[in-house]
Design an enzyme around this catalytic site. Structure first.
Site: not given
Length: 291
Positions: A161, A165
């Site tokens: 993640y 991001k």
């Protein structure tokens, strides 16, 4: 997006729940016409909420990381409302696991949805706006991406993640420079909010706030997103904003550090003290979340 922006057309991805839902409702309340994207029934439910409140919205169900569907999503907005003015890339998911336990499938899924799911709609929306600009039409287009504190600082147990991001933040910076000539701004938000995706992280904030202001409500993030997508925000681009409760700040990314130049090729054995001195004289990095 104030009422002066009423009538602008906005696509919000991943808008069936959580932050995306809050954004879609806020845009509709500001007078925008909203294309609500999600992969399931949530899109239609949010459209129903908007319509019952007197707003204008349509649903588009599909996977934004699918190249063909991402192109179709732009076409849906243009065919339904005659134009597209803003894209809010919000769709995302998590598959949290410590690095040594993370599977290839979990890595690939998160990178696909969270990063490619930003790139694909952005690519097709940008092509639409570029063609309009080249045809001489006025363009005041806005893109608002969704990064995360995990992408800016790192987060233990979220390497997939965080990588996705961080990629969103870098994509935002590059796209802002490349697309400025066409009248397109590109910014990102890194929100802290309680949603279904972050329920485990913010479990201790589930109780009702004593002062009546819920610091972790998803709705706190939407005003900045709505403004960044407005005609008024044309002078702001390439920036990442952290948003939490009533607090907004501009995140500052990597900067060039002070160099040491030997004027020749370094020898490996020389570099230990040089590197340690550079680190000692440089700023202390923000800690990784969870470290």
């Amino acid at each position: 997006m104030g009422r002066t922006d009423a009538g602008r057309v906005v696509v919000v991805t991943g808008a069936g729940q959580g932050l995306g839902r809050a954004h879609a409702l806020a845009f509709a309340a500001a007078g925008a016409r909203v294309v609500v994207n999600d992969v399931g029934a949530g899109a239609a439910e949010v459209v129903g909420e908007i319509q019952r409140a007197g707003g204008t919205a349509i649903a588009s169900v599909g996977d934004v990381a699918d190249w063909g569907y991402a192109e179709q999503l732009v076409s849906v907005a243009v065919e339904a409302f005659g134009q597209l003015d803003a894209l809010v890339n919000n769709a995302g998911l998590v598959r949290d696991r410590m690095l040594v336990n993370l599977s290839e499938a979990e890595w690939d899924l998160v990178l696909r949805v969270d990063l490619k799911g930003h790139f694909a709609p952005l690519r097709h929306a940008a092509a639409y706006w570029r063609d309009r600009a080249k045809a001489g039409a006025p363009v005041a287009a806005r893109v608002v991406n969704t990064s995360s504190g995990a992408g800016l600082m790192g987060s233990v147990g979220q390497s997939n993640y965080a990588a996705a991001k961080a990629g969103v933040a870098a994509l935002t910076q590059v796209a802002a420079v490349e697309l400025a000539r066409y009248g397109i701004t590109v910014n990102a938000v890194a929100p802290s909010a309680r949603t279904a995706m972050t329920a485990a992280v913010f479990a201790d904030t589930m109780r009702a706030p004593e002062d009546g202001f819920d610091q972790m409500a998803a709705e706190n993030v939407s005003p900045l997103v709505v403004w960044l997508a407005s005609a008024d925000a044309g002078d702001v681009t390439g920036r990442v904003f952290e948003v939490a409760g009533g607090e907004v700040s501009v995140a500052d990314g990597w900067q060039h550090g002070e160099p040491v130049n030997a004027g020749r090729r370094w020898q490996p054995e020389e570099l230990g003290p040089v590197v340690r001195d550079l680190i000692a004289r440089g700023p202390v990095p923000a800690p990784v979340y969870g470290a």
